[in-house]
Design a protein around this motif. Structure first.
Motif, PDB file in Angstrom:
ATOM      1  N   THR A   1      10.152 -38.856 -12.862  1.00  0.00           N
ATOM      2  CA  THR A   1       9.622 -40.212 -13.003  1.00  0.00           C
ATOM      3  C   THR A   1       8.120 -40.163 -12.713  1.00  0.00           C
ATOM      4  O   THR A   1       7.598 -39.165 -12.216  1.00  0.00           O
TER       5      THR A   1
ATOM      6  N   ALA B   1      13.363 -46.572 -15.242  1.00  0.00           N
ATOM      7  CA  ALA B   1      12.194 -45.733 -14.945  1.00  0.00           C
ATOM      8  C   ALA B   1      12.099 -44.649 -16.011  1.00  0.00           C
ATOM      9  O   ALA B   1      12.982 -43.791 -16.116  1.00  0.00           O
TER      10      ALA B   1
ATOM     11  N   ARG C   1      11.091 -41.255 -17.889  1.00  0.00           N
ATOM     12  CA  ARG C   1      10.995 -39.915 -17.317  1.00  0.00           C
ATOM     13  C   ARG C   1      10.444 -38.928 -18.335  1.00  0.00           C
ATOM     14  O   ARG C   1      10.613 -39.090 -19.537  1.00  0.00           O
TER      15      ARG C   1
END
Length: 139
Positions: A75, A115, A117
């Motif tokens: 992340t 999130a 990545r």
């Protein structure tokens, strides 16, 4: 008149070529207090000892190696912890482009979670193209 051989060493232009930087960038670094004294001249250009220049130029231009696994997803916060590039900078750089039209930060490799990545190999490839300037006036 006696010809003197040119001084051994490198000029600022040669140092810039070796580090893949613009001459003006290296010239600005040479004005900093830690820059070594010149050892002679070649034509109009001062010549510097590469052994004395390398530690200073390396610290200014080379990004330290980071321990990212190429096949693991990271992340923005994890990238920040490993590289020092803040998550806010990563998000901002996704919206910006370089002069050649390429994005300043690559698109995420995985967007299935909230999130986003990136694979470690994607981050490492981007870090090779990124400047290594660091602020020296930290409070």
């Amino acid at each position: 008149m006696v010809d003197t051989p040119p001084a051994a060493g490198e000029t600022l232009r040669e140092i810039a070529a070796r580090y893949g930087r613009d001459y003006e960038t290296v010239r600005a670094l040479a004005k900093q207090p830690g820059w070594p004294k010149h050892i002679g001249k070649r034509g109009r250009a001062y010549v510097y000892d590469p052994a004395e220049v390398d530690p200073i130029a390396s610290a200014a231009y080379e990004r330290p190696a980071v321990g990212l696994s190429p096949n693991r997803l990271y992340t923005a916060r994890e990238i920040e912890a490993a590289t020092g590039i803040t998550a806010a900078t990563i998000r901002a750089d996704q919206t910006k482009v370089r002069a050649d039209g390429t994005p300043r930060w690559p698109a995420p490799d995985d967007t299935t979670l909230p999130a986003h990545r990136w694979y470690g190999r994607t981050v490492l490839a981007e870090l090779k193209n990124r400047r290594a300037y660091r602020r020296t006036d930290k409070p």
